[in-house]
Design an enzyme around this catalytic site. Structure first.
Site, PDB file in Angstrom:
ATOM      1  N   ASP A 136      62.064  58.653 -30.534  1.00 42.87           N
ATOM      2  CA  ASP A 136      63.136  57.687 -30.311  1.00 42.87           C
ATOM      3  C   ASP A 136      64.427  58.260 -30.896  1.00 42.87           C
ATOM      4  O   ASP A 136      64.470  58.626 -32.063  1.00 42.87           O
ATOM      5  CB  ASP A 136      62.771  56.366 -31.003  1.00 42.87           C
ATOM      6  N   HIS A 169      63.902  47.314 -26.152  1.00 47.16           N
ATOM      7  CA  HIS A 169      64.343  48.583 -26.720  1.00 47.16           C
ATOM      8  C   HIS A 169      63.630  49.701 -25.971  1.00 47.16           C
ATOM      9  O   HIS A 169      62.440  49.606 -25.688  1.00 47.16           O
ATOM     10  CB  HIS A 169      64.029  48.628 -28.215  1.00 47.16           C
ATOM     11  N   CYS A 206      70.592  51.996 -26.149  1.00 49.94           N
ATOM     12  CA  CYS A 206      69.252  52.606 -26.205  1.00 49.94           C
ATOM     13  C   CYS A 206      68.800  53.292 -24.923  1.00 49.94           C
ATOM     14  O   CYS A 206      68.213  54.358 -24.967  1.00 49.94           O
ATOM     15  CB  CYS A 206      68.213  51.602 -26.686  1.00 49.94           C
ATOM     16  N   TRP A 248      77.788  49.308 -29.880  1.00 45.27           N
ATOM     17  CA  TRP A 248      77.215  48.037 -29.445  1.00 45.27           C
ATOM     18  C   TRP A 248      78.269  46.924 -29.524  1.00 45.27           C
ATOM     19  O   TRP A 248      77.947  45.768 -29.608  1.00 45.27           O
ATOM     20  CB  TRP A 248      75.998  47.679 -30.297  1.00 45.27           C
ATOM     21  N   TYR A 263      71.997  42.658 -25.903  1.00 47.25           N
ATOM     22  CA  TYR A 263      70.552  42.829 -25.753  1.00 47.25           C
ATOM     23  C   TYR A 263      69.872  43.042 -27.101  1.00 47.25           C
ATOM     24  O   TYR A 263      68.671  42.969 -27.237  1.00 47.25           O
ATOM     25  CB  TYR A 263      70.231  43.957 -24.765  1.00 47.25           C
TER      26      TYR A 263
END
Ligand SMILES: *[C@@H]1O[C@H](CO)[C@@H](O)[C@H](O)[C@H]1NC(C)=O
Ligand SMILES: *[C@@H]1O[C@H](CO)[C@@H](O)[C@H](O)[C@H]1NC(C)=O
Length: 686
Positions: free
Chosen positions: A355, A330, A268, A234, A519
């Protein structure tokens, strides 16, 4: 991994041993690939050897051809090697020296690759046919079979959630996002998914259990703690890999994993897209969903805290203490499972959250779910797996605190119960892009309804009756933005608006901070800071216009950034703290596509993708990729420089071999510009 058990079916048919003793190969096994594959909805899996692929809990047939007519007293058995499971015979037809055998794998059979052998039992013991890859087959979960735990009753839904190779992943509440190519039928993907199961070291016997396969899949999609498929990053530096925004679909990722191990880099939607391929490929109905304003509950209290520092007269968002608390969006997956492992009377079957983005560990590993969506809606957080975490992602209340730097104490400013999980979207059923379907109602009752209160009570969420904040002090401040998204390079205006003053005059001192953020809501860089002072007469409304210039935010944008504006103010007479936050998405430039004519099978066609550099500076080392499933194989191109105002045109030719609807995808990436993509629906005529 050793395939250790032999599964055989007794008394299928008898064959006199003398047939075998005459020498030569007495058998010829025909796996009847084409008939079986289309009966089992497996005809789309690509592969050079046309290996058999079937689903469990449904009969498939094979023909045994003998070198002499068979006799009822002959004794042989068919063996399938993989794990300890029983396969049942349902039909058994004699046709002279051939016999068609119907085999129905049980509804909890292990999924994976089997090999087949025929054993003949005689007075001298058992003799078997040689292992032959031509008689191997894959066994998958079966959404069409009512006794399979992945059974999905509706055919349209099965077509979407098992069979559709294209999808759309939402990244903005307005319904924008990116097209994603799942490619679950691409040659090599099924083997990649089975390799992932092998690499997970999950015992073979668990591979008949869709709950366990989903759970291990969520752990294996990320590389954390198990060298799984995708490496998360990220930061804004993707130089050691591929930028998350540069992936077109899952097929390139999974093939790269098979060849070289963990793949860099993912965020994600890349995890969710790849995981979706894994699930659909193995036969588990699955979809990608996006939760907007997704809370990341670090503290486990189903409350998300935003902390503001008191700096001089005004507040400032404390980046460190607020870090990672609410992502703008997400993505995760839902898998459709009966949940035979949970009490039947609770009715928790149906869509389950899984997830694979590494956020929190669950029982020691980065994984999450499966967790019943219905359980989340009812606040039943005691059922496996990870329900409290998922509940917090969609239901947290946002508590805004002020941190007193002198005393180190925090003081509650306000509570927002509607911000988190404000919208949950997934692609609607049918075709390649029919727009979003709002599924918020599957996760939550309407805010404030009696059912919602019941859910909160079930979840053990205590409403703090003693909240000390007061919204009724007379001054209301809002930040009005022109729209939720702006085009990159655009200047725009905002207004800070004060309303509804008390009966007294108020003097307001305020601060507006503009930052570019990821984000995940983490600040990338600040590009604007402005203070203002306003004096308001009783009952007055006042607007302060704020101009935002592209030249200020552009250099701080990076890849896939948004702009966040935080306004904080204090009304000096009564010490009232005010704050407002707005996030604006910045959209990159577009790619354009053109075709030389209508696409027809066996006819050459040219596809052209164009890009124009709209910036007042050159772009260097621009990487582009193009792919059109069943049309144009994945390919890349590198442009060392695209000067300001100039265009590049990339042309590829194709001779389509298959009619039907497909997509052409193109992406562009360079260090100062990410998330440039285009996709176009193509109909190929027969
Ligand atoms: C992200 O990738 C860059 C290189 O592309 C690397 O320097 C950095 O350490 C990575 N960050 C993490 C958290 O792995
Ligand atoms: C105060 O708020 C009410 C409704 O909330 C609105 O009708 C009224 O116009 C506002 N007054 C001012 C001065 O903005």
């Amino acid at each position: 991994m050793v395939l250790c058990y032999i599964i055989y079916i007794k008394n299928i048919y008898s064959l006199r041993i003398s047939l075998l003793e005459k020498g030569g190969d007495p058998f010829w096994l025909d796996m009847m690939q084409n008939e079986n594959k289309s009966d089992h909805h497996c005809h789309l899996y690509e592969g050079k050897n046309n290996i058999l692929i079937v689903r469990r809990a449904q009969e498939f047939q094979m023909t045994l051809q003998f070198n002499q007519p068979v006799n009822p007293s002959d004794n042989f058995q068919i063996e399938f090697y993989i794990g300890k499971t029983f396969l049942h015979i349902s039909t058994n037809v004699q046709q002279g020296d051939a016999c068609v055998v119907g085999i129905t794998p049980s509804a909890d059979a292990i999924i994976g690759k089997y090999y087949t052998s025929v054993a003949v039992i005689g007075s001298n013991g058992i003799s078997r046919t040689q292992k032959d890859s031509g008689t191997d087959f894959y066994l998958l979960f079966n959404a069409w079979a009512s006794n399979d735990e992945v059974y999905m009753p509706n055919e349209e839904e099965r077509q979407e959630y098992v069979m559709n190779e294209n999808g759309y992943i939402y990244q903005e509440e307005s319904g924008d996002g990116r097209q994603w190519y799942y490619g679950q039928f691409v040659e090599g993907i099924l083997d990649a998914c089975i390799k992932i199961l092998d690499d997970s070291h999950m015992p073979l016997v668990n591979r008949g259990d869709a709950v366990k396969v989903c759970r291990i899949g969520s752990a294996m999609m990320n590389s954390q703690d198990d060298r799984g498929v995708l490496v998360g990053n990220w930061s804004d530096d993707y130089s050691l890999g591929t930028a998350p925004t540069f992936w077109i679909g899952s097929d390139q990722i999974l093939l790269q994993y098979v060849n070289k191990g963990p793949v860099s880099f993912a965020q994600c939607w890349v995890y969710a897209g790849t995981f979706n391929t894994f699930l659909r490929c193995l036969g588990i109905p699955a979809r990608v969903i996006t939760n907007f304003n997704s809370a990341h509950d670090n503290t486990g209290n189903i409350v998300t805290d935003l902390v503001f520092n008191s700096v001089g007269n005004v507040l400032e968002l404390n980046e460190r203490l607020t870090r990672d608390s609410i992502w703008n969006y997400h993505c995760w997956n839902e898998a459709y499972l009966s949940r035979f492992d949970l009490p039947a009377y609770q009715n928790l079957g149906g869509w389950q959250v899984v997830d694979s983005t590494p956020q929190e560990t669950s029982d020691g590993y980065y994984r999450c779910g499966p967790c019943s969506v219905k359980a989340i809606k009812e606040g039943m957080l005691g059922y496996q797996f990870d329900a409290p975490f998922v509940f917090a992602e969609v239901n947290s209340d946002v508590y805004k605190y002020k941190l007193n730097s002198q005393t180190g104490k925090t003081e509650l400013l306000s509570v927002d119960t509607t911000y988190v999980g404000m919208k949950i979207l997934t692609k609607s059923i049918g075709g390649n892009n029919y727009g979003p379907m709002d599924i918020t109602g599957t996760y939550k009752y309407p805010e404030g309804s009696s059912k919602d209160k019941e859910t909160m009570k079930n979840a053990g969420r205590t409403y703090k009756a003693h909240l000390q904040y007061d919204d009724e002090q007379g001054v209301e401040m809002t930040l009005e933005i022109p729209q939720k998204r702006v085009k990159i390079g655009q200047n725009f205006q905002m207004a800070v608006v004060f309303r509804n003053l008390s009966e007294d005059t108020r003097t307001i001192h305020g601060l507006l901070v503009g930052s570019t953020i990821y984000y995940t809501n983490i600040q990338r860089a600040q590009f604007k800071q402005e203070t203002f002072d306003v004096t308001l007469k009783p009952m007055e409304t006042s607007r302060i216009q704020v101009v935002v210039l592209a030249q200020n935010y552009m250099p701080k944008l990076g890849c896939q950034s948004s702009l966040r504006f935080v306004v904080t103010a204090k009304s000096m007479e009564n010490n009232q703290d005010l704050m407002a936050i707005q996030i604006i998405v910045v959209n990159g430039p577009s790619l354009f596509e053109q075709m030389s004519g209508p696409a027809k099978v066996n006819q050459e066609i040219f596809v052209k993708v164009e890009f124009t550099n709209p910036f007042p500076f050159s772009l260097y080392n621009v990487r582009m990729a193009m792919q059109g499933p069943n049309f144009i194989s994945y390919r890349e191109k590198l442009y060392s420089e695209i000067a300001t105002g100039t265009s590049i045109t990339w042309m590829e030719s194709s001779v389509p071999t298959r009619s039907g609807n497909t997509m052409v995808y193109a992406v562009l990436d360079c260090s100062v510009l990410g998330n440039v993509q285009g996709n176009w629906a193509i109909g190929i005529q027969a």
